[in-house]
Structures are given as C-alpha cells and as structure tokens.
Design a protein around this motif. Structure first.
Motif, PDB file in Angstrom:
ATOM      1  N   VAL A 198       0.861  -1.185   0.000  1.00 43.29           N
ATOM      2  CA  VAL A 198       0.000   0.000   0.000  1.00 43.29           C
ATOM      3  C   VAL A 198       0.898   1.236   0.000  1.00 43.29           C
ATOM      4  CG1 VAL A 198      -1.774   1.276   1.272  1.00 43.29           C
ATOM      5  CG2 VAL A 198      -1.837  -1.231   1.219  1.00 43.29           C
ATOM      6  N   PRO A 199       0.852   2.078  -1.043  1.00 44.66           N
ATOM      7  CA  PRO A 199       1.827   3.167  -1.165  1.00 44.66           C
ATOM      8  C   PRO A 199       1.555   4.368  -0.273  1.00 44.66           C
ATOM      9  CG  PRO A 199       0.313   3.207  -3.016  1.00 44.66           C
ATOM     10  CD  PRO A 199      -0.025   1.982  -2.223  1.00 44.66           C
ATOM     11  N   GLY A 200       0.328   4.495   0.199  1.00 41.33           N
ATOM     12  CA  GLY A 200      -0.019   5.655   1.024  1.00 41.33           C
ATOM     13  C   GLY A 200      -0.437   5.231   2.418  1.00 41.33           C
ATOM     14  N   GLU A 201      -1.466   5.898   2.928  1.00 45.07           N
ATOM     15  CA  GLU A 201      -1.966   5.562   4.261  1.00 45.07           C
ATOM     16  C   GLU A 201      -2.533   4.149   4.253  1.00 45.07           C
ATOM     17  OE1 GLU A 201      -4.632   8.463   5.802  1.00 45.07           O
ATOM     18  OE2 GLU A 201      -3.318  10.164   5.322  1.00 45.07           O
ATOM     19  N   LYS A 202      -2.279   3.424   5.318  1.00 47.04           N
ATOM     20  CA  LYS A 202      -2.707   2.025   5.384  1.00 47.04           C
ATOM     21  C   LYS A 202      -4.079   1.852   6.018  1.00 47.04           C
ATOM     22  CE  LYS A 202       2.033   0.177   5.607  1.00 47.04           C
ATOM     23  NZ  LYS A 202       2.020  -0.555   4.327  1.00 47.04           N
ATOM     24  N   PHE A 203      -4.673   2.951   6.505  1.00 48.10           N
ATOM     25  CA  PHE A 203      -5.968   2.853   7.183  1.00 48.10           C
ATOM     26  C   PHE A 203      -6.941   3.879   6.612  1.00 48.10           C
ATOM     27  CE2 PHE A 203      -2.891   1.037  10.006  1.00 48.10           C
ATOM     28  CZ  PHE A 203      -3.541  -0.011  10.641  1.00 48.10           C
ATOM     29  N   TYR A 204      -8.220   3.560   6.682  1.00 42.98           N
ATOM     30  CA  TYR A 204      -9.277   4.462   6.223  1.00 42.98           C
ATOM     31  C   TYR A 204     -10.482   4.279   7.144  1.00 42.98           C
ATOM     32  CZ  TYR A 204     -11.456   0.278   4.279  1.00 42.98           C
ATOM     33  OH  TYR A 204     -12.028  -0.950   4.137  1.00 42.98           O
ATOM     34  N   GLY A 205     -11.510   5.057   6.920  1.00 40.47           N
ATOM     35  CA  GLY A 205     -12.742   4.921   7.705  1.00 40.47           C
ATOM     36  C   GLY A 205     -13.640   6.108   7.513  1.00 40.47           C
ATOM     37  N   LEU A 206     -14.956   5.897   7.654  1.00 40.81           N
ATOM     38  CA  LEU A 206     -15.919   6.985   7.496  1.00 40.81           C
ATOM     39  C   LEU A 206     -15.775   8.040   8.585  1.00 40.81           C
ATOM     40  CD1 LEU A 206     -19.305   5.260   6.563  1.00 40.81           C
ATOM     41  CD2 LEU A 206     -17.987   6.830   5.154  1.00 40.81           C
ATOM     42  N   ASP A 207     -15.658   7.586   9.817  1.00 42.24           N
ATOM     43  CA  ASP A 207     -15.605   8.507  10.955  1.00 42.24           C
ATOM     44  C   ASP A 207     -14.240   8.478  11.621  1.00 42.24           C
ATOM     45  OD1 ASP A 207     -16.239   9.278  13.985  1.00 42.24           O
ATOM     46  OD2 ASP A 207     -17.842  10.086  12.729  1.00 42.24           O
ATOM     47  N   VAL A 208     -13.699   7.293  11.792  1.00 37.44           N
ATOM     48  CA  VAL A 208     -12.382   7.081  12.395  1.00 37.44           C
ATOM     49  C   VAL A 208     -11.569   6.218  11.443  1.00 37.44           C
ATOM     50  CG1 VAL A 208     -11.133   6.081  14.345  1.00 37.44           C
ATOM     51  CG2 VAL A 208     -13.316   7.225  14.743  1.00 37.44           C
ATOM     52  N   LYS A 209     -10.336   6.596  11.174  1.00 37.44           N
ATOM     53  CA  LYS A 209      -9.487   5.808  10.277  1.00 37.44           C
ATOM     54  C   LYS A 209      -8.870   4.641  11.046  1.00 37.44           C
ATOM     55  CE  LYS A 209      -8.352   9.370   6.881  1.00 37.44           C
ATOM     56  NZ  LYS A 209      -7.263  10.074   6.156  1.00 37.44           N
ATOM     57  N   ASP A 210      -9.718   3.634  11.260  1.00 37.23           N
ATOM     58  CA  ASP A 210      -9.273   2.476  12.051  1.00 37.23           C
ATOM     59  C   ASP A 210      -9.247   1.194  11.238  1.00 37.23           C
ATOM     60  OD1 ASP A 210     -11.988   2.117  11.719  1.00 37.23           O
ATOM     61  OD2 ASP A 210     -12.430   1.762  13.838  1.00 37.23           O
ATOM     62  N   GLN A 211      -9.664   1.238   9.974  1.00 31.16           N
ATOM     63  CA  GLN A 211      -9.792   0.017   9.183  1.00 31.16           C
ATOM     64  C   GLN A 211      -8.637  -0.096   8.195  1.00 31.16           C
ATOM     65  OE1 GLN A 211     -13.736  -0.718   8.002  1.00 31.16           O
ATOM     66  NE2 GLN A 211     -13.294  -2.644   6.962  1.00 31.16           N
ATOM     67  N   PRO A 212      -7.871  -1.182   8.238  1.00 33.43           N
ATOM     68  CA  PRO A 212      -6.738  -1.309   7.324  1.00 33.43           C
ATOM     69  C   PRO A 212      -7.187  -1.636   5.900  1.00 33.43           C
ATOM     70  CG  PRO A 212      -6.929  -3.282   8.662  1.00 33.43           C
ATOM     71  CD  PRO A 212      -7.951  -2.313   9.183  1.00 33.43           C
ATOM     72  N   VAL A 213      -6.458  -1.094   4.926  1.00 37.11           N
ATOM     73  CA  VAL A 213      -6.707  -1.459   3.534  1.00 37.11           C
ATOM     74  C   VAL A 213      -6.540  -2.962   3.368  1.00 37.11           C
ATOM     75  CG1 VAL A 213      -5.894  -1.164   1.156  1.00 37.11           C
ATOM     76  CG2 VAL A 213      -5.969   0.813   2.712  1.00 37.11           C
ATOM     77  N   LEU A 214      -5.450  -3.486   3.908  1.00 38.91           N
ATOM     78  CA  LEU A 214      -5.194  -4.922   4.009  1.00 38.91           C
ATOM     79  C   LEU A 214      -4.608  -5.160   5.397  1.00 38.91           C
ATOM     80  CD1 LEU A 214      -3.630  -5.455   0.475  1.00 38.91           C
ATOM     81  CD2 LEU A 214      -5.854  -6.328   1.234  1.00 38.91           C
ATOM     82  N   ALA A 215      -4.989  -6.236   6.030  1.00 42.18           N
ATOM     83  CA  ALA A 215      -4.593  -6.480   7.416  1.00 42.18           C
ATOM     84  C   ALA A 215      -3.084  -6.350   7.582  1.00 42.18           C
ATOM     85  CB  ALA A 215      -5.053  -7.867   7.846  1.00 42.18           C
ATOM     86  N   VAL A 216      -2.671  -5.654   8.632  1.00 41.86           N
ATOM     87  CA  VAL A 216      -1.252  -5.379   8.852  1.00 41.86           C
ATOM     88  C   VAL A 216      -0.619  -6.479   9.710  1.00 41.86           C
ATOM     89  CG1 VAL A 216       0.406  -3.715   9.751  1.00 41.86           C
ATOM     90  CG2 VAL A 216      -1.668  -2.910   8.584  1.00 41.86           C
TER      91      VAL A 216
END
Length: 758
Positions: free
Chosen positions: A84-102
C-alpha cells in the motif's frame, strides 16, 4: 393495495413535473434485464481481482507467503499491506480500518491480500494459494462485556467503547405504573441484489478512474486517494449501475483494492464479489441489547423513561457514532416525556462490522420503546392506540434532547385515522394459501389465532449533529435539435430510489422545459453527500431547484431584453446558460456529551403502522394478513415512487420482525447466503392500505419530508405486537422465531406481558 391522500390539497401538476408520477428512466431496463450494473462493466484487456480474507474473527498474523500465488500462470500481481503506497488505514468517521490487514485480523472475512489475474477463476485460485500463518485469539463477541467489563480485551487500543451518549432531562423517576423490559434486535443485512463490484482504470496522468456502485462518491474519493498516495484530483469516480444499497455501500469495499491492482499492473482491474463474499464484505445493521423502564400515571400519561442501549458495532467504527446519536436522541420515540435518563453505547467487538442500514439507530430503539408502550397500555387497562394518542408529540413539542418540533407533526390524528381504517375480513374457508405455512399443508387452521398490533416511529431526515450536510448541482439549458434542452449534473447516487427521475421533475417544474437529461453522477461536480438518511430529495433536490432558479433568473433577463423572442430563439442567440449552486439546510448542532441536549436534527418524519397477523401457535408460524400505514410526507414529489418507498421500507421492517438475521456464533457468520438468510418475498408481503398525508415543512424544498426510512421503523414493532396479541407471549427479541412463538400443547398464554402497578 389501496392508497388515499389527505391533508393539504394540491393542484394536479402539468406534464411530468413535481407532483406527477413521472416514469423512471431506468425502470424498463431493470425489469427487462437490460440495465447495465457495475458487475456488467467490461474493458478489453482488463484483469480480474480477488481478495483473500481471514477465516478467523481474531488472530495475529505471523507470516504471509505470496510465492505460490505469484508462481501461477496468468497471475499479474499479489499485494499485501506492504504494497500500500499511502496511508494504510481508512474509515468513514475514524481511520481504524486497514486497507489490508497489517499485523492482525479483527473479524472473520477481513481482507488480507489481493490478487489480479487474467481470469476470475485464476484470481480466486491464486488467492486461495496464499499461505498465511495465524495465531488465533479468543474473540470479543459479547457487546455488554465489551462495554462494561474492565477486564475485557481491547479490540482496538483506544478501548472498546466507540461512543457513549447520555440524555438527561428532569429529575422525577417515580410513578404510579412502572413497566420494565429487556429487548434484543438481531443483526440484519441490507440484502441488496447487486453485490459489490467496480472497475478501476489506470490513467495516463498516473491517477485512476474508478467506475463503482457506491452511495457516496466524494467521501469514497477522500478515503481512497490517501491510501493510493495520490492527490484527490487524480482519483476520479463515476457511479456505475447500483443494484440497491440501503446503507451498506456507504463504506468502502473493493474500491481501494481494485485501484491498487490497476496502478500496480497498468491495466484495468475489475472486482465482483460473490454473494458469500458480499455478506463478509459490507457492514450490517447494529445488533442491539436494550433495557427500558417506563413510568406513567394511572391514566397512562408518561412520567419518565429510563433506557440503556448497547449497540454492537463489530470490528471497526464505520458510522457507529452516528447510529448511537440517533438511538439516544430518538430513544423515547415520538412521545412527550418530561423526565428522561438514557445511556447509549456503541462498542467494538470481533463480530462482523456494522454501520449504516435504513433507519439506523432509530430502528433498534423503536422496537424497544414501542414494546414498552404496549406494556404501559396493558398495565393501565388502555387501548394501545389510546395510550399513544395521550402521549403523542405535536408541532411545538420538545424531544428528549430539548429540540422543538417546529414543523407539522400530526401524530395523534394519524393514529386515530389508522385505528379507524376498516379491518380485513376474518379468514373464511379452507384455502391453504391463507394459512401460516401456506400450501406446505403444515396446518388446517386448528391452532391459528389472529392478532392486531400497532407501531409508531420517528426518524431524523438528513445528517445530524453539525455535519456539513450539503449538495451541489449544475444545471445547463441549451438548444439541441432546435429545441430547448436541460442537462442536470450532480454527484448524487441513484441506488434504486428514483432520484434521477426526481431531479428531472424539478428541472421541468422550474424551467418549464420537458426535455431534461440527468448526467451520470461523478466527481467532476461538487459533492452531493451520501444517498442515505432519506436526504437526497431534500438536499440534492434543493440544489437542483436553486440552480434552476439561477438559470431562470438569467433567462428572465434575456426575455426582458427580447420580449418577442421564444425561448429557442433566445438560446440560439445567447448560447447555453449554466449555473452551479450549493444547497445547505438549516444548521444542526452536536448533542451535549453530558446531557444529550441540542438541536441535533434537521427534520423529523413520522409513520404509523397497524399489523394484522394469523399465528399458528402449535407450529410457531406467522402469516401477516394485512399492513396499514399512515405517513406524513410533507409534499408528494412523485406519488408512484413514494408508494414504492413505503412498501419497500415496510417490507424490510417485516423481514426484521419475522425472518432476517445474520447468525453469528463466536464471531463467525453461519448463514452468508440467500439460501439461509431469508428475506421477504411477494408471498410474504400482505396487501397494504396506505394513507399519505401532506403537511408541508416550511423549511424544506417544496415542503417535502424524507420518506424512505420511517416505514422501516414502525412496521417491525407493529408486527411483533400483533403476534403478542395473538399469543400472549412477551416476545422481547426480534426476529421472532418459531421456537419463540409455539406454545406447549393445551397452553393458553395470557398475561405474559405485565406491568407493576403501585
């Protein structure tokens, strides 16, 4: 199905403008199977993407070996979190969900790796060939333990409580009549027909063009771009055909994955989930556990309400904070209560992630408070309609949050109209199709009893608590083929609710031009927000109207300068006229974190249902004989589409009452298919009588009131109350299961629902 309209009188519309049952431009294509959904997308030379998902609800990841997958012929890329070239987490309200499990997985089905190959079966086989070494952990699956047990393991470092929202009003918590109950709502799936799918195309500028079925183009982009390490202007989204949503497409699913694979391979990549993967790949309705206590006078007037509401948000935050806010602020229902003590919690567990679903937060609370209102009625010796009428809010009433209901709220009249609607005839004859169980011949009617129940729901419309809720519309009028033509362009997602049609109706009404085209929704125009919260007719409709009025103002100036010219002649001389406008509703404010006070909502909508059921008390089977609904919609924009929304919302409420539940055991989903997850069919839906009231909201465009969600609230408790009426059982949990309903031989259950009278 019958339909009546009452309330403020209307003049019949001319043409296909606001107020007419204008046909849906996508309707014929959908019923003939010709409509192009996102799963139908195709580009020559495209690759297919597949996702490897965790089999465990909670585990450490000790190693990932992608070598076996990369060695397979036809595989072009295999990516993990390290790619993942950028941030590894995202989320609607809190960025707590990984793009792919770390380093760990927090729910069964969490994405661990992704594959691109030249054939979908090759991609799936390659994903299955990836070797992952897990170290399993005991999952956190009890939401009460997650909320209240200090020794419970933390699903996330920040703790297990995502949001706690109290509501505090008054100080009198003693009454002549006190009724208490504990209630549970199971995990419901949105069960849309089109699974998650989309096509990502790498662009010459180093960016990506994504064609996807979603509810929220701009917020998708805001989450995707940082993960790709790209500026937002290099991530361009276009809405592809959407096969239903109901909240589940607010969160990302395959968007980042397809984009990553397309940028890595330099070729278009398409991802289409199968049905089982779809169940794992999107959020669901929050299960709820609730404790309620109502205090009333002997004549049934509410003195106080106490409630504890625990909502299971699953492994990631998603929209849990907003769901908690809705449950807390609407937790006593549309009733006047001077003293309120509510504690609402949204928690992390290792259960499947939960987020938006039609009526979110309000649905769960509605089942509890309406069940309580029936208990108050029984304890006071009152009719269930009468107890609701005595406590009904009206225009000028205050919610538990202190917010004043400023628009019409004729709840008492709606209830009286509902009660006065003629009952269906008693069952006659031996036609098996009229019995619970139908032609399966499970009964000949010996143990069938009829019951009647009522339900009332209040739902907030648009986003709440200070969210910058707005929409943008661009409207252009020009001469095409010698005739005036209007082009409407917004980023609002058409997910099956008829928004494309409504935008065209508004343009016809405001500009007086019948030829209107609605451009495909994309991110080249300003944000329209999410197609959720019953908000698009309000905010995007408002934006389209404002843009049309701006165009009309310019046309009026041109007409004044050329009074003898037709519109076509004016456009031929002046060229196209185009305007872009944003629309924002009146402001809202966050709930106070200690007292819960605040004007948190824009608009409130009411719907009431009566359900008539036949129950086979020997076998625990239920047949809904009839449903009657009365709903105030402010102003009807399209009568046929509105009826469809009320029918659809009612059907989802019926599903929650009687059959729809994702079964989760120890964090594992047991029924991720439409074979085992049951949804209502045409055979389950009864005839409906609908009364639609029009009491315009002066603050809303055209006086409209969002209409898609309220029927989902009130149909569920009405059906459950009718089953209680037939059986005498308390039935504190939905969906109702045969084992909950079937009575021991010879038992005549009665008095099972009781109140304590002091």
């Amino acid at each position: 199905m019958s339909h009546t309209t009452s309330g403020q009188s209307r003049t019949a519309p001319a043409g296909l403008g606001v107020g007419a049952s204008a046909p849906r431009p996508d309707g014929t294509l959908k019923v003939t199977g010709e409509f192009a959904y996102s799963s139908d997308l195709y580009l020559t030379g495209m690759l297919w993407g597949a996702t490897l998902r965790s089999p465990h609800p909670s585990a450490w990841i000790r190693s990932i070996d992608v070598g076996p997958a990369l060695a397979m012929p036809g595989v072009h890329a295999v990516l993990t979190h390290e790619d993942v070239p950028g941030e590894k987490f995202y989320g609607l309200d809190v960025k707590d969900q990984p793009v792919l499990a770390v380093d760990q997985v927090r729910y069964q089905g969490e994405p661990v790796a992704i594959v691109a190959a030249d054939h979908p079966e090759t991609a799936r086989r390659a994903a299955a060939a990836i070797v992952v070494e897990y170290e399993e952990r005991e999952p956190v699956t009890d939401p009460r333990r997650a909320a209240f047990d200090a020794d419970c393991p933390k699903v996330h470092p920040r703790g297990n409580v995502v949001r706690y929202q109290p509501v505090r009003v008054g100080s009198v918590f003693e009454a002549d009549v006190v009724v208490r109950g504990e209630y549970e709502v199971g995990m419901q799936d949105q069960a849309f027909l089109g699974p998650e799918s989309g096509l990502a195309v790498p662009a010459e500028d180093g960016g990506v063009d994504l064609f996807v079925a979603t509810q929220w183009l701009h917020v998708d982009r805001e989450q995707i771009a940082p993960c790709l390490g790209l500026p937002q202007d290099k991530v361009r989204l276009t809405l592809a055909g959407v096969g239903g949503a109901f909240g589940a497409r607010e969160d990302l699913s395959m968007q980042v994955h397809a984009s990553l694979l397309a940028l890595r391979t330099g070729r278009p990549v398409k991802i289409v989930y199968g049905r089982q993967e779809s169940f794992h790949g999107h959020v669901h309705r929050h299960p709820a556990r609730m404790r309620y206590e109502h205090g009333a006078t002997a004549d049934g007037r509410l003195v106080y309400v106490k409630a504890e509401i625990v909502l299971d948000g699953g492994a990631y935050c998603s929209s849990t904070p907003a769901v908690v806010g809705n449950a807390a602020s609407l937790g006593v229902g549309p009733y006047e209560v001077a003293n309120v003590e509510i504690d609402a919690y949204g928690v992390y567990t290792n259960n499947p992630p939960c987020g938006a679903m039609r009526g979110f937060g309000a649905v769960q609370a509605c089942y509890a408070y309406e069940s309580q209102m029936d208990r108050v009625a029984q304890a006071c010796g009152l009719d269930p309609v009468e107890v609701r009428v005595r406590n009904a809010v009206a225009q000028g009433s205050r919610l538990a949050t202190g917010q004043v209901i400023e628009s019409p709220a004729p709840l008492a009249g709606m209830l009286k109209e509902l009660a006065a609607t003629p009952m269906p005839p008693e069952r006659a004859g031996s036609d098996l199709r009229s019995l619970p169980g139908g032609v399966a011949q499970t009964t000949h009617g010996e143990g069938v009893r009829r019951g009647v129940g009522y339900g009332v729901g209040i739902k907030n419309i648009c986003y709440s608590e200070g969210f910058d809720d707005h929409s943008t519309a661009r409207v252009r009028i020009e001469l095409l083929g010698g005739e005036p033509h209007v082009l409407v362009h917004t980023a609002a997602a058409e997910v099956g609710q008829g928004l494309v049609m409504v935008q065209a109706q508004i343009a016809r009404t405001e500009l007086g031009v019948e030829r209107v085209t609605v451009a495909p929704a994309d991110t080249t125009v300003g944000s329209a927000g999410s197609t959720s919260a019953s908000r698009q007719s309000y905010v995007t409709g408002g934006a389209v109207r404002e843009a049309c009025l701006a165009v009309r103002e310019r046309l009026d100036a041109l007409r004044a300068a050329n009074p003898e010219s037709s519109l076509a002649e004016i456009l031929e001389t002046s060229g196209p006229v185009e305007e872009t406008r944003e629309y924002r509703h009146r402001p809202t404010f966050p709930m106070d974190p200690v007292t819960g006070q605040g004007d948190s909502h824009v608009q409130l909508a009411l719907c009431v249902h009566r359900a008539v059921v036949d129950v086979d008390v020997d076998l625990g089977l239920v047949k809904v004989v009839e449903l009657t609904a009365v709903q105030d919609v402010g102003r009807i924009l399209n009568p046929l589409a509105l009826e469809g929304q009320i029918h659809g919302g009612t059907a989802q409420g019926l599903g929650l009452a009687l059959m729809e539940e994702i079964q989760v055991r120890d964090g594992r989903m047991l029924n991720p298919s439409f074979t085992d997850y049951l949804i209502p069919t045409v055979l389950d839906m009864p005839p409906m009588t609908i009364s639609i009231l029009e009491n315009p909201d002066p603050d809303a465009p055209y006086g409209l009131r969002g209409a898609g969600e309220p029927p989902t609230l009130s149909s569920t408790p009405a059906i459950a109350a009718a089953v209680r009426d037939a059986t005498g059982l308390a039935l504190p949990r939905i969906p109702l299961r045969p084992a909950d309903i079937a009575l021991p031989a010879g038992d005549v259950a009665g008095g099972a629902v009781t109140g304590a009278v002091r």
